[in-house]
Motif scaffolding. Sequence first.
Motif, mmCIF file in Angstrom:
data_model
loop_
_atom_site.group_PDB
_atom_site.id
_atom_site.type_symbol
_atom_site.label_atom_id
_atom_site.label_comp_id
_atom_site.label_asym_id
_atom_site.label_seq_id
_atom_site.Cartn_x
_atom_site.Cartn_y
_atom_site.Cartn_z
ATOM 1 N N ASP A 242 0.935 -1.038 0.002
ATOM 2 C CA ASP A 242 0.065 0.107 0.033
ATOM 3 C C ASP A 242 0.729 1.364 0.061
ATOM 4 O OD1 ASP A 242 -2.651 -0.989 0.081
ATOM 5 O OD2 ASP A 242 -2.141 -1.851 2.060
ATOM 6 N N ASP A 243 1.611 1.519 0.988
ATOM 7 C CA ASP A 243 2.448 2.572 0.862
ATOM 8 C C ASP A 243 3.776 2.187 1.678
ATOM 9 O OD1 ASP A 243 1.949 2.178 3.730
ATOM 10 O OD2 ASP A 243 0.605 3.810 3.780
ATOM 11 N N ILE A 244 4.741 2.990 1.814
ATOM 12 C CA ILE A 244 6.010 2.465 2.602
ATOM 13 C C ILE A 244 6.003 2.247 4.028
ATOM 14 C CG2 ILE A 244 8.269 3.641 3.407
ATOM 15 C CD1 ILE A 244 7.882 5.631 1.167
ATOM 16 N N ALA A 245 5.004 2.716 4.807
ATOM 17 C CA ALA A 245 4.972 2.262 6.105
ATOM 18 C C ALA A 245 4.466 0.861 6.132
ATOM 19 C CB ALA A 245 4.068 3.009 6.972
ATOM 20 N N THR A 246 3.347 0.302 5.407
ATOM 21 C CA THR A 246 3.122 -0.869 5.331
ATOM 22 C C THR A 246 4.041 -1.793 4.733
ATOM 23 O OG1 THR A 246 0.626 0.040 4.906
ATOM 24 C CG2 THR A 246 0.884 -2.412 4.263
ATOM 25 N N THR A 247 4.802 -1.499 4.024
ATOM 26 C CA THR A 247 5.837 -2.161 3.394
ATOM 27 C C THR A 247 6.863 -2.461 4.333
ATOM 28 O OG1 THR A 247 5.440 -1.508 1.199
ATOM 29 C CG2 THR A 247 7.650 -2.424 1.655
#
Length: 162
Positions: free
Chosen positions: A94-99
């Motif tokens: 989804d986004d960097i944080a989720t990754t």
Amino acid sequence: MYQRILVALDGGAASETALDHAILLARATGAEVEGVFVVDDSSPFLDVTGLDPVRLVEDLITAGESVLSAAATRLDRAGVPHATCLLGKHEIQDDIATTIVAEANGWQADLIVMGSHGRSGARRVIMGSVASGVMAQTSLPVLLARQWSEPGDGQARSDVKE
């Protein structure tokens, strides 16, 4: 205590400070460190007219490889067992944080270390906060290393030495 420390890197001064802290903790606890760089090819700047999105992603990958190589060199010099991981398009969920959280979980990290710029107000709304996103999505402990600078010198500094 800690056996597997994931450190999120982006090449900025705050992530360098995070790496300093990860090295200190790893040396103190005998932990392994995984340095992670996320290539965010979902960013709106990739859609700017006149810019080649393929070339921009290639440049981001090259920058990520360089950041991870420099981190590996520092970890080698410090005698810290380590791995590095460049996460690209197929890993981004989804986004960097989720990754970052997904990688920490998959690698079975027991601590996430990352830099924080300490932005607030409108700058935080516009630029977002990966650190806040990670903290909201994980049950792992998160160590945030603040970037700081000497008054008037414009240079970010870390207070941690190898």
